[in-house]
Design a protein around this motif. Sequence first.
Motif, PDB file in Angstrom:
ATOM      1  N   UNK A  33      16.126  -6.422  -1.663  1.00  0.00           N
ATOM      2  CA  UNK A  33      15.273  -7.222  -0.784  1.00  0.00           C
ATOM      3  C   UNK A  33      14.188  -7.849  -1.645  1.00  0.00           C
ATOM      4  N   UNK A  34      14.065  -9.169  -1.571  1.00  0.00           N
ATOM      5  CA  UNK A  34      12.989  -9.887  -2.252  1.00  0.00           C
ATOM      6  C   UNK A  34      11.942 -10.214  -1.191  1.00  0.00           C
ATOM      7  N   UNK A  35      10.737  -9.719  -1.386  1.00  0.00           N
ATOM      8  CA  UNK A  35       9.671  -9.866  -0.395  1.00  0.00           C
ATOM      9  C   UNK A  35       8.512 -10.631  -1.014  1.00  0.00           C
ATOM     10  N   UNK A  36       8.138 -11.723  -0.360  1.00  0.00           N
ATOM     11  CA  UNK A  36       6.965 -12.497  -0.781  1.00  0.00           C
ATOM     12  C   UNK A  36       5.831 -12.174   0.174  1.00  0.00           C
ATOM     13  N   UNK A  37       4.635 -11.984  -0.386  1.00  0.00           N
ATOM     14  CA  UNK A  37       3.513 -11.603   0.469  1.00  0.00           C
ATOM     15  C   UNK A  37       2.195 -12.105  -0.097  1.00  0.00           C
ATOM     16  N   UNK A  38       1.235 -12.202   0.786  1.00  0.00           N
ATOM     17  CA  UNK A  38      -0.125 -12.616   0.457  1.00  0.00           C
ATOM     18  C   UNK A  38      -0.898 -11.371   0.044  1.00  0.00           C
ATOM     19  N   UNK A  39      -1.296 -11.303  -1.209  1.00  0.00           N
ATOM     20  CA  UNK A  39      -1.982 -10.119  -1.730  1.00  0.00           C
ATOM     21  C   UNK A  39      -3.302  -9.826  -1.027  1.00  0.00           C
ATOM     22  N   UNK A  40      -3.892 -10.808  -0.408  1.00  0.00           N
ATOM     23  CA  UNK A  40      -5.159 -10.600   0.297  1.00  0.00           C
ATOM     24  C   UNK A  40      -4.945  -9.769   1.566  1.00  0.00           C
ATOM     25  N   UNK A  41      -3.808  -9.958   2.232  1.00  0.00           N
ATOM     26  CA  UNK A  41      -3.559  -9.292   3.504  1.00  0.00           C
ATOM     27  C   UNK A  41      -2.804  -7.971   3.394  1.00  0.00           C
ATOM     28  N   UNK A  42      -2.041  -7.786   2.342  1.00  0.00           N
ATOM     29  CA  UNK A  42      -1.257  -6.557   2.198  1.00  0.00           C
ATOM     30  C   UNK A  42      -1.075  -6.234   0.723  1.00  0.00           C
ATOM     31  N   UNK A  43      -0.482  -5.082   0.448  1.00  0.00           N
ATOM     32  CA  UNK A  43      -0.221  -4.715  -0.937  1.00  0.00           C
ATOM     33  C   UNK A  43       1.189  -4.143  -1.079  1.00  0.00           C
ATOM     34  N   UNK A  44       1.603  -3.969  -2.301  1.00  0.00           N
ATOM     35  CA  UNK A  44       2.966  -3.529  -2.604  1.00  0.00           C
ATOM     36  C   UNK A  44       3.277  -2.157  -2.009  1.00  0.00           C
ATOM     37  N   UNK A  45       2.343  -1.237  -2.049  1.00  0.00           N
ATOM     38  CA  UNK A  45       2.593   0.116  -1.535  1.00  0.00           C
ATOM     39  C   UNK A  45       2.820   0.099  -0.022  1.00  0.00           C
ATOM     40  N   UNK A  46       2.109  -0.762   0.695  1.00  0.00           N
ATOM     41  CA  UNK A  46       2.305  -0.887   2.141  1.00  0.00           C
ATOM     42  C   UNK A  46       3.709  -1.406   2.442  1.00  0.00           C
ATOM     43  N   UNK A  47       4.146  -2.386   1.681  1.00  0.00           N
ATOM     44  CA  UNK A  47       5.472  -2.954   1.883  1.00  0.00           C
ATOM     45  C   UNK A  47       6.556  -1.904   1.622  1.00  0.00           C
ATOM     46  N   UNK A  48       6.391  -1.127   0.576  1.00  0.00           N
ATOM     47  CA  UNK A  48       7.401  -0.120   0.226  1.00  0.00           C
ATOM     48  C   UNK A  48       7.554   0.954   1.296  1.00  0.00           C
ATOM     49  N   UNK A  49       6.531   1.184   2.105  1.00  0.00           N
ATOM     50  CA  UNK A  49       6.626   2.208   3.151  1.00  0.00           C
ATOM     51  C   UNK A  49       7.191   1.663   4.459  1.00  0.00           C
ATOM     52  N   UNK A  50       7.536   0.381   4.502  1.00  0.00           N
ATOM     53  CA  UNK A  50       8.013  -0.240   5.735  1.00  0.00           C
ATOM     54  C   UNK A  50       9.290   0.404   6.277  1.00  0.00           C
ATOM     55  N   UNK A  51      10.095   0.991   5.410  1.00  0.00           N
ATOM     56  CA  UNK A  51      11.352   1.588   5.849  1.00  0.00           C
ATOM     57  C   UNK A  51      11.260   3.090   6.090  1.00  0.00           C
ATOM     58  N   UNK A  52      10.065   3.672   5.954  1.00  0.00           N
ATOM     59  CA  UNK A  52       9.909   5.107   6.200  1.00  0.00           C
ATOM     60  C   UNK A  52      10.383   5.453   7.609  1.00  0.00           C
ATOM     61  N   UNK A  53      11.144   6.532   7.712  1.00  0.00           N
ATOM     62  CA  UNK A  53      11.615   6.978   9.005  1.00  0.00           C
ATOM     63  C   UNK A  53      12.877   6.258   9.471  1.00  0.00           C
ATOM     64  N   UNK A  54      13.449   5.391   8.644  1.00  0.00           N
ATOM     65  CA  UNK A  54      14.667   4.693   9.035  1.00  0.00           C
ATOM     66  C   UNK A  54      15.839   5.241   8.227  1.00  0.00           C
ATOM     67  N   UNK A  55      17.007   4.692   8.447  1.00  0.00           N
ATOM     68  CA  UNK A  55      18.206   5.118   7.727  1.00  0.00           C
ATOM     69  C   UNK A  55      18.286   4.536   6.324  1.00  0.00           C
ATOM     70  N   UNK A  56      17.352   3.677   5.976  1.00  0.00           N
ATOM     71  CA  UNK A  56      17.372   2.957   4.706  1.00  0.00           C
ATOM     72  C   UNK A  56      16.245   3.471   3.813  1.00  0.00           C
ATOM     73  N   UNK A  57      16.434   3.355   2.510  1.00  0.00           N
ATOM     74  CA  UNK A  57      15.423   3.858   1.589  1.00  0.00           C
ATOM     75  C   UNK A  57      15.193   2.898   0.451  1.00  0.00           C
ATOM     76  N   UNK A  58      13.930   2.732   0.071  1.00  0.00           N
ATOM     77  CA  UNK A  58      13.563   1.965  -1.111  1.00  0.00           C
ATOM     78  C   UNK A  58      13.688   2.918  -2.296  1.00  0.00           C
ATOM     79  N   UNK A  59      14.476   2.503  -3.286  1.00  0.00           N
ATOM     80  CA  UNK A  59      14.646   3.353  -4.487  1.00  0.00           C
ATOM     81  C   UNK A  59      14.213   2.610  -5.724  1.00  0.00           C
TER      82      UNK A  59
END
Length: 68
Positions: free
Chosen positions: A42-68
Amino acid sequence: MKTIQLHIEGMSCGHCKKHVEDAFTANAGVTAVEVSLEKATAAISFDEILTDESTIKTALNGSLYAVV
């Protein structure tokens, strides 16, 4: 604007891809998401002012998918 590419485990179909896209785009500040089933990425583009990389990486927590 910043873009990161993450390896995603557990995707196998179009519904999986849609679920992952929706999970990432739900984060404030994410401007674009491009998910590849073939590459399992997954390629994710984001505005660094509104969010950060660690927040994005936790988006799949609790789902069947995992960021590795």
